[in-house]
Design a protein around this motif. Structure first.
Motif, PDB file in Angstrom:
ATOM      1  N   TRP A   1     -17.051   7.930  -0.907  1.00  0.00           N
ATOM      2  CA  TRP A   1     -16.434   8.585   0.235  1.00  0.00           C
ATOM      3  C   TRP A   1     -15.034   9.081  -0.160  1.00  0.00           C
ATOM      4  O   TRP A   1     -14.433   8.564  -1.102  1.00  0.00           O
ATOM      5  N   PRO A   2     -14.503  10.070   0.543  1.00  0.00           N
ATOM      6  CA  PRO A   2     -13.151  10.542   0.235  1.00  0.00           C
ATOM      7  C   PRO A   2     -12.103   9.727   0.976  1.00  0.00           C
ATOM      8  O   PRO A   2     -12.352   9.198   2.063  1.00  0.00           O
ATOM      9  N   GLU A   3     -10.921   9.629   0.378  1.00  0.00           N
ATOM     10  CA  GLU A   3      -9.755   9.042   1.028  1.00  0.00           C
ATOM     11  C   GLU A   3      -8.663  10.100   1.080  1.00  0.00           C
ATOM     12  O   GLU A   3      -8.340  10.720   0.054  1.00  0.00           O
ATOM     13  N   LEU A   4      -8.094  10.330   2.276  1.00  0.00           N
ATOM     14  CA  LEU A   4      -7.055  11.332   2.474  1.00  0.00           C
ATOM     15  C   LEU A   4      -5.737  10.636   2.802  1.00  0.00           C
ATOM     16  O   LEU A   4      -5.716   9.579   3.436  1.00  0.00           O
ATOM     17  N   TYR A   5      -4.657  11.261   2.357  1.00  0.00           N
ATOM     18  CA  TYR A   5      -3.330  10.657   2.503  1.00  0.00           C
ATOM     19  C   TYR A   5      -2.588  11.258   3.693  1.00  0.00           C
ATOM     20  O   TYR A   5      -2.521  12.495   3.846  1.00  0.00           O
ATOM     21  N   PHE A   6      -2.008  10.362   4.516  1.00  0.00           N
ATOM     22  CA  PHE A   6      -1.196  10.775   5.658  1.00  0.00           C
ATOM     23  C   PHE A   6       0.133  10.029   5.574  1.00  0.00           C
ATOM     24  O   PHE A   6       0.154   8.790   5.488  1.00  0.00           O
TER      25      PHE A   6
ATOM     26  N   PRO B   1       0.836  -1.212   0.000  1.00  0.00           N
ATOM     27  CA  PRO B   1       0.000   0.000   0.000  1.00  0.00           C
ATOM     28  C   PRO B   1       0.867   1.256   0.000  1.00  0.00           C
ATOM     29  O   PRO B   1       1.825   1.358   0.781  1.00  0.00           O
ATOM     30  N   PRO B   2       0.591   2.222  -0.837  1.00  0.00           N
ATOM     31  CA  PRO B   2       1.399   3.458  -0.870  1.00  0.00           C
ATOM     32  C   PRO B   2       1.315   4.203   0.449  1.00  0.00           C
ATOM     33  O   PRO B   2       0.237   4.411   1.005  1.00  0.00           O
ATOM     34  N   GLY B   3       2.460   4.610   0.966  1.00  0.00           N
ATOM     35  CA  GLY B   3       2.522   5.443   2.165  1.00  0.00           C
ATOM     36  C   GLY B   3       2.480   4.712   3.477  1.00  0.00           C
ATOM     37  O   GLY B   3       2.682   5.331   4.525  1.00  0.00           O
ATOM     38  N   LEU B   4       2.217   3.404   3.506  1.00  0.00           N
ATOM     39  CA  LEU B   4       2.108   2.669   4.765  1.00  0.00           C
ATOM     40  C   LEU B   4       3.499   2.271   5.248  1.00  0.00           C
ATOM     41  O   LEU B   4       4.226   1.542   4.568  1.00  0.00           O
TER      42      LEU B   4
ATOM     43  N   GLY C   1       3.111   7.974   6.335  1.00  0.00           N
ATOM     44  CA  GLY C   1       3.389   6.976   7.360  1.00  0.00           C
ATOM     45  C   GLY C   1       2.317   5.922   7.481  1.00  0.00           C
ATOM     46  O   GLY C   1       2.597   4.778   7.834  1.00  0.00           O
ATOM     47  N   VAL C   2       1.033   6.275   7.199  1.00  0.00           N
ATOM     48  CA  VAL C   2      -0.055   5.296   7.260  1.00  0.00           C
ATOM     49  C   VAL C   2      -0.755   5.145   5.924  1.00  0.00           C
ATOM     50  O   VAL C   2      -1.559   4.220   5.740  1.00  0.00           O
ATOM     51  N   GLY C   3      -0.504   6.048   4.986  1.00  0.00           N
ATOM     52  CA  GLY C   3      -1.102   5.922   3.660  1.00  0.00           C
ATOM     53  C   GLY C   3      -2.487   6.533   3.578  1.00  0.00           C
ATOM     54  O   GLY C   3      -2.761   7.570   4.200  1.00  0.00           O
ATOM     55  N   TRP C   4      -3.368   5.878   2.838  1.00  0.00           N
ATOM     56  CA  TRP C   4      -4.693   6.410   2.558  1.00  0.00           C
ATOM     57  C   TRP C   4      -5.699   5.927   3.591  1.00  0.00           C
ATOM     58  O   TRP C   4      -5.791   4.728   3.887  1.00  0.00           O
ATOM     59  N   LEU C   5      -6.482   6.887   4.124  1.00  0.00           N
ATOM     60  CA  LEU C   5      -7.499   6.569   5.119  1.00  0.00           C
ATOM     61  C   LEU C   5      -8.854   7.103   4.648  1.00  0.00           C
ATOM     62  O   LEU C   5      -8.931   8.221   4.115  1.00  0.00           O
TER      63      LEU C   5
END
Length: 807
Positions: A535-540, A331-334, A542-546
């Motif tokens: 629904w929207p998914e936001l990127y953080f 997963p990207p960003g995780l 270190g944890v990726g998409w939430l």
């Protein structure tokens, strides 16, 4: 008359292609009535010898009367004659039908308004086909309106036209061409069957010796060409390999820059979403179970490109990204140190779902076990196929959800280096009022996480938004109206608006479309059409998409939507610390010992061990080599069908040779050989054909014996056996008392061995595996079928005339 009927049949056969567009078959009966009304007008116009220009207006009037009687009878005079009120009612139904087909995604409900629209459209096509084929005598041009009818499902539905429906439509058009050719060639002379022994110079018995021209061969050749073309059109595309989506052939959703032959239309994700939400009745889409028995959003699409009007996507999948190659890309960003909950979900898609080439999956999937050619998009982890559809599939997916909390998200670094710049892209003409609104909402936020939570609360609490399916339109004007004035919409408006506001304040975002967790029934979670959601998914970092949930939930919103726990502050820290984990859920950081003796099923050991690494348990299904072996065996059986038919025929004849008074009578010259000699002669005839030394049509048994004996230098025993069979056949044909046939069975065995010794090994193998005698019999069966069609065409209604008085 024949041409009018053929034109109507061609239109109806092409209308069958529209079946996947409708939920029920009621529209087809209305369309059938419209075609019959046009057919009746065509027959009447031909009977009255009306000019070609007068037939179409008459057909339009007939179609109008039929539609009035079928859909506005209460407003018509005597339920048939159109009136002003009936015209208004038809116009209202047409307007309603047009609105419905814009609102619903295919298959649309076949209500009265949509059925009227379909019947009227098919009726107009029937008028055009009749005009070209019957009035203008241009049957080939009649294929244009038929083609226009066929392009409707081809342009709306992503899957190809079903081959049975294509064959019916092609047969209808071929029948129209044959009928037109018969009308033209019929003026050359009287038609006779092509395999009758009459020649073109048949004398008339009653008056002179005028020859009759045989045109049947021309028409039969046309039929063969037409049928062969249909078979090739169905078989050749099925045999050709599908091109892989390499750099020259990209796979994309979205009209700009895609240009791929394997593309999905851009409106489909959003149009299907609203279409399912507006369906009048709830229908099951899928059911699923998982090892922790918790509901989860099942994402289908991830729309990551915003063009100022709506979100779109362009997924790409190479052969290396197939699901059967092992785990999916990470997963990207995780980050590696983040605790994750590993869950295995088993999903079963309904057989009734259509137009779905993407798999509904919990995010982020780590491994998917599914039959078919399914591939993962590296950036979004969507799983799609260019060949298969999800209807009826059952598959397993292992997902690794980051176990995040609000405190953890608060402490994340504010860097966004891991996100692609397209997740922050905004149009240059974005209204400044929207930018000011986003800044005002997040003015007090100290971190990216706080800004995301305030944006969600703006839609669910402080912004006074309401849930409504009546909202229409896209683009900046619709976005401005939704955010600043109306504040009413459904999940697509909420998701897209929050994603845009997140990009304004610097949070990478995209829009997900799929299904909510559904409803628990018995031991399974059931997801229905009304659970369609966006629904929207936001990127953080270190944890990726939430996922976030801006759509109002509960009775006044989308009932099955749920706000993520990490976006809601806990009620009491003490309760949070003492909460026991849900049984069945496992995490990668869990180190509690488990007693192996407590497990009853040995497969649970493998399943839990694989869950610890985010994978799926071993597959107990048949390996690929076994499937290839079964396919090869089936192909071999198909190839052995002619050989089996030959063995069955030979066995029947050999059994006949062992019985008195049994066997097959075979015509030789002018008579018929009596059994059991006929069975021996028929078997000898097939043997000669299989070995490439077929008997000449005019060759007598004695001449055949002489030719074979001299040309192949048979030995004394084989020559005597062949002469014995020939003598028995001649006595059976011409003698009053043929006497005893002799040891025909033994003689036939001797001749068969002698014939086999004179040919090569390859010829013997071909005679066993692909016997020409059996292939000839199959070909004759096909010609007999064509002759049956010929006899049907030659049927005439005889009219008896009264004899003149005084005769």
């Amino acid at each position: 008359m024949r041409l009018s009927v053929a034109a109507a049949a061609a239109t109806l056969s092409a209308a069958i292609l529209l079946y996947p567009l409708f939920e029920a078959a009621s529209w087809f009966w209305g369309a059938t009535g419209a075609v019959l009304a046009v057919l009746a007008t065509s027959l009447l116009a031909g009977r009255l010898a009306l000019p070609a220009w007068a037939a179409p207006p008459a057909a339009l009037v007939a179609l109008w009367i039929y539609l009035t009687a079928s859909y506005a009878a209460q407003e018509a005079w005597l339920y048939v004659v159109p009136t002003k009120a009936s015209v208004v009612e038809l116009a209202r139904l047409l307007s309603t039908g047009w609105t419905d087909i814009q609102r619903f995604a295919a298959p649309v409900p076949a209500n009265e308004a949509i059925s009227l629209l379909a019947a009227g459209g098919v009726g107009l096509i029937a008028i055009l086909v009749d005009l070209f084929a019957v009035r203008l005598r241009r049957a080939a041009l009649a294929g244009l309106p038929i083609l226009a009818l066929a392009t409707v499902p081809a342009t709306i539905l992503p899957e190809p036209i079903s081959w049975p429906a294509f064959i019916l439509a092609a047969l209808g058009f071929t029948g129209l061409l044959v009928a037109d050719g018969r009308e033209r060639l019929g003026h050359w002379g009287r038609a006779v069957l092509v395999r009758r022994t009459r020649m073109a110079a048949t004398a008339e018995r009653s008056g002179g010796s005028r020859p009759a021209m045989d045109t049947r061969g021309l028409r039969l050749s046309g039929k063969r060409i037409g049928f062969a073309a249909i078979v090739l059109a169905v078989a050749v595309p099925a045999a050709l390999p599908v091109m892989e989506p390499v750099s020259f052939f990209t796979f994309g959703v979205g009209g700009r820059g895609s240009g791929a032959g394997n593309s999905i239309s851009i409106p489909s994700p959003i149009a299907n979403l609203k279409g399912q939400l507006e369906l009048p009745e709830r229908r099951t889409v899928l059911t699923y179970t998982n090892n922790d028995d918790k509901p989860r959003y099942l994402r289908i699409y991830a729309l990551d490109r915003f063009d100022g009007e709506q979100f779109g996507m362009e997924p790409k999948g190479s052969p290396d990204d197939r699901t059967d190659n092992g785990p999916l890309p990470p997963p990207p960003g995780l980050g590696r140190g983040v605790k994750v909950d590993n869950v295995v979900t088993t999903v079963e898609i309904s057989e009734e779902i259509a137009e779905l080439s993407f798999l509904p999956l919990p995010y982020p999937p780590r491994e998917v076990r599914v039959e078919g050619d399914w591939r993962a998009d590296v950036d979004t982890l969507m799983v799609f196929s260019t060949r298969d559809e999800a209807a009826g599939l059952e598959y397993e997916v292992a997902s690794s959800e980051p176990a995040v909390t609000g405190e953890m998200l608060e402490s994340l670094p504010q860097s966004r280096s891991g996100a692609d710049p397209r997740y922050l892209s905004l149009p240059d003409d974005l209204p400044p009022e929207i930018e000011e609104l986003a800044s005002r909402i997040t003015a007090d936020a100290d971190t990216t996480y706080e800004a995301a939570v305030k944006l969600q609360e703006f839609f669910t609490k402080t912004g006074n938004f309401t849930y409504s399916l009546r909202t229409q339109g896209h683009g900046n004007d619709a976005l401005r109206d939704f955010l600043l004035r109306s504040r009413a919409g459904y999940c697509e408006q909420f998701a897209a608006s929050m994603a845009v506001l997140a990009r304004v304040v610097g949070i990478p975002s995209r829009v997900a479309i799929g299904y909510t967790g559904g409803t628990k029934i018995a031991d399974r979670w059931m997801v229905a059409t009304n659970d369609s959601h966006s629904w929207p998914e936001l990127y953080f970092e270190g944890v990726g998409w939430l996922p976030f949930e801006p759509t109002p939930t509960g009775a006044l919103g989308q009932g099955s939507a749920r706000v993520p726990a990490y976006t809601v502050p806990p009620l009491d820290p003490v309760e949070r610390d003492t909460t026991t984990p849900t049984p069945g859920a496992t995490s990668s950081s869990a180190d509690e010992p488990v007693d192996p003796q407590a497990r009853v099923n040995p497969r649970e050991l493998d399943r839990e061990a694989s869950l610890a690494t985010g994978g799926l348990p071993p597959d107990d299904s048949m390996p690929l080599a076994g499937k290839i072996g079964i396919g090869a065996a089936v192909l071999l059986l198909l190839l052995l069908v002619p050989a089996g038919m030959r063995l069955a025929t030979r066995g029947r004849r050999v059994r006949a040779l062992g019985r008195d008074g049994a066997g097959t009578s075979v015509r030789v010259g002018g008579g018929a050989a009596r059994p059991p000699v006929g069975a021996a002669w028929a078997e000898l005839d097939d043997l000669l054909l299989d070995y490439g030394m077929a008997r000449h049509p005019s060759e007598t048994p004695r001449a055949l014996t002489r030719r074979l004996t001299q040309s192949h230098e048979f030995g004394a025993e084989a020559a005597a056996a062949l002469a014995s069979i020939a003598s028995a056949v001649e006595r059976s044909l011409f003698a009053r008392d043929p006497g005893d046939a002799g040891p025909v069975k033994r003689d036939l065995r001797t001749v068969r061995r002698a014939l086999a010794a004179t040919v090569s090994r390859g010829r013997r193998v071909r005679a066993v595996l692909l016997p020409p005698s059996t292939l000839r019999r199959i070909r004759l069966m096909g010609e007999g079928l064509l002759d049956g069609f010929d006899r049907l065409e030659n049927l005439r209604l005889r009219r008896t005339t009264a004899a003149p008085k005084g005769s």
